[in-house]
Design a protein around this motif. Sequence first.
Motif, short mmCIF file in Angstrom:
data_model
loop_
_atom_site.label_atom_id
_atom_site.label_comp_id
_atom_site.label_asym_id
_atom_site.label_seq_id
_atom_site.Cartn_x
_atom_site.Cartn_y
_atom_site.Cartn_z
N SER A 154 -112.92 38.03 89.18
CA SER A 154 -113.41 38.53 87.90
C SER A 154 -112.43 39.48 87.22
CB SER A 154 -114.76 39.24 88.07
OG SER A 154 -114.63 40.36 88.92
N SER A 155 -111.48 40.03 88.00
CA SER A 155 -110.56 41.01 87.42
C SER A 155 -109.10 40.56 87.40
CB SER A 155 -110.66 42.35 88.18
OG SER A 155 -110.44 42.17 89.56
N VAL A 156 -108.78 39.44 88.06
CA VAL A 156 -107.40 38.92 88.05
C VAL A 156 -107.36 37.63 87.26
CG1 VAL A 156 -105.45 38.10 89.42
CG2 VAL A 156 -106.87 39.96 90.29
N ASP A 157 -106.56 37.63 86.22
CA ASP A 157 -106.40 36.46 85.34
C ASP A 157 -105.05 35.83 85.66
OD1 ASP A 157 -106.31 34.60 83.36
OD2 ASP A 157 -106.47 36.01 81.69
N VAL A 158 -105.05 34.66 86.32
CA VAL A 158 -103.82 33.98 86.70
C VAL A 158 -103.36 33.09 85.55
CG1 VAL A 158 -102.75 32.38 88.33
CG2 VAL A 158 -104.47 34.02 89.14
N VAL A 159 -102.11 33.27 85.13
CA VAL A 159 -101.56 32.53 84.00
C VAL A 159 -100.44 31.62 84.50
CG1 VAL A 159 -100.57 32.66 81.70
CG2 VAL A 159 -102.12 34.46 82.48
N ALA A 160 -100.53 30.34 84.15
CA ALA A 160 -99.60 29.33 84.68
C ALA A 160 -98.34 29.19 83.83
CB ALA A 160 -100.32 28.00 84.80
N CYS A 161 -97.62 30.28 83.65
CA CYS A 161 -96.34 30.18 82.93
C CYS A 161 -95.46 31.35 83.33
CB CYS A 161 -96.55 30.17 81.42
SG CYS A 161 -97.05 31.74 80.70
N GLY A 162 -94.18 31.22 83.02
CA GLY A 162 -93.25 32.32 83.16
C GLY A 162 -93.09 33.01 81.82
N LEU A 163 -92.52 34.20 81.82
CA LEU A 163 -92.30 34.93 80.58
C LEU A 163 -90.80 35.04 80.29
CD1 LEU A 163 -94.89 37.86 80.75
CD2 LEU A 163 -95.11 35.61 79.69
#
Length: 247
Positions: A154-163
């Motif tokens: 609920s508190s960790v949002d995993v994003v499938a990309c690099g920056l």
Amino acid sequence: MTMKEISLLTLRCKYELDRLDRQGFWSKMRERNVELREYGKILLGGFGESIEITPNGLSLKTSTGEVFSWNPENNREPCSIVVNHGDYEPEVRKVLCACTHQGSCVVDVGANIGWYSVILSVISGKSGRVIAFEPVPETRKVLEHNVYLNNVQSSVDVVACGLSSFAGKAKLFLPEFSGHPAASLRDLHPNESSVKISIELSTLDEEIKRKQIDRVDLIKCDVEGAELLVLTGGKMTIKKPQPIVLL
């Protein structure tokens, strides 16, 4: 091939197929099983509290209570380093933990298996938020599993990309021996055979805007030499309200 190079399952099969008598089987298994005691000794006094063995794999529990899936074949991942050396980046962890509080919004760029994402999400609590960027699919699966193991979905949002400084696609080098912790846009380990994979890129400013986040308190960025690109793509995020940035 020595007996230590033969898998435990193969030893059991040899016994069940009458290719190894019971006394020989028990003797060989004893040689392997007693080594489990050594792990208790090597963990003593370190950041690793215990190792759990299940049919699905291994996991390491830290002295502060977090649990992480452990693949011992990955030499540079945090769990292996904790087992081998007693701790993983203790100075970095101390600084990041000191900069995180209940309700903090943390951005983890190059989250890898989620070592810092999980630890910092526990500190920031349910009122906080951790945005974890990890572009490598296989590594991201482990990250998501570790988030699940620690019940911080609920508190960790995993994003499938690099920056980076631009949005688009890029090639990432994955060195064979150094593994996913050394994944980079450049071939930093030319003496190792590397696999190239295609990844999605975005910018920090675009992702923060897309997620409608109005305040970032802490940015941890470890991307094997591409840190300046990340900062360039995050000028607005860094300008206000001036989060702490650890590179």
